[in-house]
Design a protein around this motif. Sequence first.
Motif, PDB file in Angstrom:
ATOM      1  N   GLY A 285       0.821  -1.211   0.000  1.00 55.64           N
ATOM      2  CA  GLY A 285       0.000   0.000   0.000  1.00 55.64           C
ATOM      3  C   GLY A 285       0.857   1.265   0.000  1.00 55.64           C
ATOM      4  O   GLY A 285       0.330   2.366   0.028  1.00 55.64           O
ATOM      5  N   ARG A 286       2.206   1.071  -0.028  1.00 53.49           N
ATOM      6  CA  ARG A 286       3.142   2.208  -0.110  1.00 53.49           C
ATOM      7  C   ARG A 286       2.738   3.327   0.866  1.00 53.49           C
ATOM      8  O   ARG A 286       2.539   4.471   0.485  1.00 53.49           O
ATOM      9  CB  ARG A 286       3.211   2.733  -1.539  1.00 53.49           C
ATOM     10  CG  ARG A 286       4.499   3.495  -1.810  1.00 53.49           C
ATOM     11  CD  ARG A 286       4.850   3.503  -3.271  1.00 53.49           C
ATOM     12  NE  ARG A 286       3.754   3.991  -4.085  1.00 53.49           N
ATOM     13  CZ  ARG A 286       3.656   3.800  -5.403  1.00 53.49           C
ATOM     14  NH1 ARG A 286       4.610   3.150  -6.046  1.00 53.49           N
ATOM     15  NH2 ARG A 286       2.623   4.269  -6.074  1.00 53.49           N
ATOM     16  N   LYS A 287       2.589   2.898   2.111  1.00 54.07           N
ATOM     17  CA  LYS A 287       2.166   3.857   3.144  1.00 54.07           C
ATOM     18  C   LYS A 287       3.381   4.372   3.895  1.00 54.07           C
ATOM     19  O   LYS A 287       4.455   3.769   3.832  1.00 54.07           O
ATOM     20  CB  LYS A 287       1.199   3.175   4.110  1.00 54.07           C
ATOM     21  CG  LYS A 287      -0.082   2.717   3.416  1.00 54.07           C
ATOM     22  CD  LYS A 287      -0.973   1.918   4.331  1.00 54.07           C
ATOM     23  CE  LYS A 287      -2.203   1.441   3.546  1.00 54.07           C
ATOM     24  NZ  LYS A 287      -3.088   0.611   4.390  1.00 54.07           N
ATOM     25  N   ALA A 288       3.209   5.457   4.623  1.00 51.98           N
ATOM     26  CA  ALA A 288       4.340   6.031   5.358  1.00 51.98           C
ATOM     27  C   ALA A 288       3.883   6.545   6.714  1.00 51.98           C
ATOM     28  O   ALA A 288       2.732   6.960   6.887  1.00 51.98           O
ATOM     29  CB  ALA A 288       4.955   7.177   4.563  1.00 51.98           C
ATOM     30  N   ILE A 289       4.819   6.487   7.661  1.00 49.42           N
ATOM     31  CA  ILE A 289       4.636   7.192   8.934  1.00 49.42           C
ATOM     32  C   ILE A 289       5.687   8.283   8.943  1.00 49.42           C
ATOM     33  O   ILE A 289       6.867   8.016   8.709  1.00 49.42           O
ATOM     34  CB  ILE A 289       4.833   6.254  10.141  1.00 49.42           C
ATOM     35  CG1 ILE A 289       3.792   5.135  10.120  1.00 49.42           C
ATOM     36  CG2 ILE A 289       4.747   7.033  11.457  1.00 49.42           C
ATOM     37  CD1 ILE A 289       3.979   4.083  11.206  1.00 49.42           C
ATOM     38  N   ALA A 290       5.270   9.519   9.165  1.00 48.96           N
ATOM     39  CA  ALA A 290       6.195  10.651   9.108  1.00 48.96           C
ATOM     40  C   ALA A 290       5.981  11.529  10.333  1.00 48.96           C
ATOM     41  O   ALA A 290       5.112  11.254  11.167  1.00 48.96           O
ATOM     42  CB  ALA A 290       5.960  11.455   7.830  1.00 48.96           C
ATOM     43  N   GLY A 291       6.798  12.564  10.455  1.00 46.79           N
ATOM     44  CA  GLY A 291       6.628  13.533  11.531  1.00 46.79           C
ATOM     45  C   GLY A 291       6.664  14.935  10.946  1.00 46.79           C
ATOM     46  O   GLY A 291       7.065  15.131   9.786  1.00 46.79           O
ATOM     47  N   SER A 292       6.223  15.906  11.708  1.00 47.89           N
ATOM     48  CA  SER A 292       6.285  17.295  11.259  1.00 47.89           C
ATOM     49  C   SER A 292       6.413  18.191  12.486  1.00 47.89           C
ATOM     50  O   SER A 292       5.828  17.902  13.538  1.00 47.89           O
ATOM     51  CB  SER A 292       5.020  17.641  10.464  1.00 47.89           C
ATOM     52  OG  SER A 292       5.097  18.937   9.923  1.00 47.89           O
ATOM     53  N   PHE A 293       7.188  19.237  12.324  1.00 50.05           N
ATOM     54  CA  PHE A 293       7.550  20.082  13.466  1.00 50.05           C
ATOM     55  C   PHE A 293       7.247  21.547  13.146  1.00 50.05           C
ATOM     56  O   PHE A 293       7.810  22.101  12.192  1.00 50.05           O
ATOM     57  CB  PHE A 293       9.041  19.889  13.759  1.00 50.05           C
ATOM     58  CG  PHE A 293       9.558  20.675  14.936  1.00 50.05           C
ATOM     59  CD1 PHE A 293       8.874  20.671  16.137  1.00 50.05           C
ATOM     60  CD2 PHE A 293      10.730  21.410  14.831  1.00 50.05           C
ATOM     61  CE1 PHE A 293       9.347  21.391  17.216  1.00 50.05           C
ATOM     62  CE2 PHE A 293      11.211  22.132  15.906  1.00 50.05           C
ATOM     63  CZ  PHE A 293      10.522  22.129  17.098  1.00 50.05           C
ATOM     64  N   ILE A 294       6.389  22.154  13.889  1.00 52.21           N
ATOM     65  CA  ILE A 294       5.929  23.557  13.744  1.00 52.21           C
ATOM     66  C   ILE A 294       6.020  24.028  12.285  1.00 52.21           C
ATOM     67  O   ILE A 294       5.534  23.331  11.394  1.00 52.21           O
ATOM     68  CB  ILE A 294       6.605  24.515  14.767  1.00 52.21           C
ATOM     69  CG1 ILE A 294       8.131  24.384  14.806  1.00 52.21           C
ATOM     70  CG2 ILE A 294       5.999  24.251  16.143  1.00 52.21           C
ATOM     71  CD1 ILE A 294       8.838  25.370  15.764  1.00 52.21           C
ATOM     72  N   GLY A 295       6.617  25.183  12.001  1.00 50.85           N
ATOM     73  CA  GLY A 295       6.727  25.670  10.625  1.00 50.85           C
ATOM     74  C   GLY A 295       7.595  26.912  10.623  1.00 50.85           C
ATOM     75  O   GLY A 295       7.766  27.556  11.673  1.00 50.85           O
ATOM     76  N   GLY A 296       8.145  27.260   9.475  1.00 56.59           N
ATOM     77  CA  GLY A 296       9.048  28.407   9.374  1.00 56.59           C
ATOM     78  C   GLY A 296       8.303  29.739   9.415  1.00 56.59           C
ATOM     79  O   GLY A 296       7.064  29.782   9.409  1.00 56.59           O
ATOM     80  N   VAL A 297       9.070  30.811   9.421  1.00 52.02           N
ATOM     81  CA  VAL A 297       8.477  32.149   9.554  1.00 52.02           C
ATOM     82  C   VAL A 297       7.599  32.480   8.347  1.00 52.02           C
ATOM     83  O   VAL A 297       6.457  32.940   8.501  1.00 52.02           O
ATOM     84  CB  VAL A 297       9.588  33.218   9.727  1.00 52.02           C
ATOM     85  CG1 VAL A 297       8.977  34.618   9.766  1.00 52.02           C
ATOM     86  CG2 VAL A 297      10.400  32.952  10.991  1.00 52.02           C
ATOM     87  N   ALA A 298       8.097  32.218   7.138  1.00 50.46           N
ATOM     88  CA  ALA A 298       7.315  32.567   5.941  1.00 50.46           C
ATOM     89  C   ALA A 298       6.031  31.750   5.882  1.00 50.46           C
ATOM     90  O   ALA A 298       4.960  32.279   5.555  1.00 50.46           O
ATOM     91  CB  ALA A 298       8.154  32.344   4.685  1.00 50.46           C
ATOM     92  N   ALA A 299       6.121  30.456   6.224  1.00 44.80           N
ATOM     93  CA  ALA A 299       4.917  29.612   6.200  1.00 44.80           C
ATOM     94  C   ALA A 299       3.923  30.081   7.260  1.00 44.80           C
ATOM     95  O   ALA A 299       2.708  30.052   7.042  1.00 44.80           O
ATOM     96  CB  ALA A 299       5.292  28.154   6.430  1.00 44.80           C
TER      97      ALA A 299
END
Length: 354
Positions: A285-299
């Motif tokens: 199923g080509r699935k993924a577990i990922a992470g994400s951390f807050i965001g930059g100033v422009a975003a």
Amino acid sequence: MKTLGYAARSATDSLAQIRFDRREPRPDDIVLDVLYCGVCHTDLHIARNHGGYTRYPVVPGHEVIGKVTQVGSGVTRFKVGDTVGVGCMVDSCQHCNPCQQGFEQHCVEGATFTYNGTDRYDQHTTLGGYSKQMVVSEKFILRIPDALDPAGAAPLLCAGITTWEPLKQWQAGPGKHVAVVGLGGLGHMALKLAKALGAQVTLFTRSPDKEEDARRLGADHVVLSTDESQMASVTGIFDLIVDTVPYEHDVNPYLPTLALNGTLVLVGYMGPLNEPVSAGALVFGRKAIAGSFIGGVAATQQMLDFCGEHGIVSDVEVIGIQQINEAYDRLLKSDVKYRFVIDLASLQDDSESV
Ligand code: NAP
Ligand code: ZN
Ligand code: ZN
């Protein structure tokens, strides 16, 4: 510059008033009076030393709305009287690859966090927004659209950007199925933002009584994660799952609900995943577990402008700073609709406790 705040002095102490010094402003600095500060679950993790790296006393708070009272000689983008925001970071190296690409949160020299961080110039420990005044370089100051209620806008500075980042990175939009795990501060912002981006939105919750609110906040569907038949009914659906649960939990029940190429993005819990994940659950199923951390100033600015255009703010319970310890206890019981925000007008000098 002397100011007042609320600090935890150990992992077990309640937060209480503290008087402390802010640095003297540098040429690129802005001085602001804090009007409102959101209460993020991270504040509780750090005040209670859940990660083992808290330096006491700690003044939490990284969802700050303030009014500019002073600008340094080198400041060009802001003036006295502007309503501004400060999020999770107050500095970074500005020249590494991630900084150059606008991902200051991933600075290779380490971003300077708004509290419990280390100042890059004099190495003092940073102190956050549960306070009367802050001094922050203009590079990390955000413009707050006039249309937004300032108390409701405060949580955008962390809960907003933290959920915006994975929604943008994994292209949430029309034709995409997005699910959110946990309806708290981050979760309710994820529902609002995903809906406004045009995705089909589902909430996974342990709390049956949150269903009605979830629909009002933008969920098209609500799935009780403790109910196996409801979980089975969403097999193979989601392109993206944003998981905001703050404590250890088993991610396995969510993997079958991912579609082909689907990704489960962890933004809440940061410790070890103690339940083994079968590689096959990802491979087929080509699935993924990922992470994400807050965001930059422009975003963050892009997200704020988007919220300004779409009239999106957080659903808040405004509290006086004296209620902060009770608010932490309620946060642990998932009893908040859906973000506490401190009104800093409530912070008055109480010299007996300093
Ligand atoms: P919150 O307001 O307390 O919401 C968390 C929600 O998770 C609860 O409302 C609850 O929703 C669900 N939940 C499931 N199991 C839980 C448990 N054992 N205890 C408490 N809640 C549980 O928290 P938040 O402010 O949204 O923060 C969520 C997490 O994100 C925290 O760990 C915080 O440190 C982290 N965070 C990460 C980033 C980042 O950059 N990655 C940025 C900010 C915050 P239901 O009742 O619907 O199940
Ligand atoms: Zn936060
Ligand atoms: Zn850098």
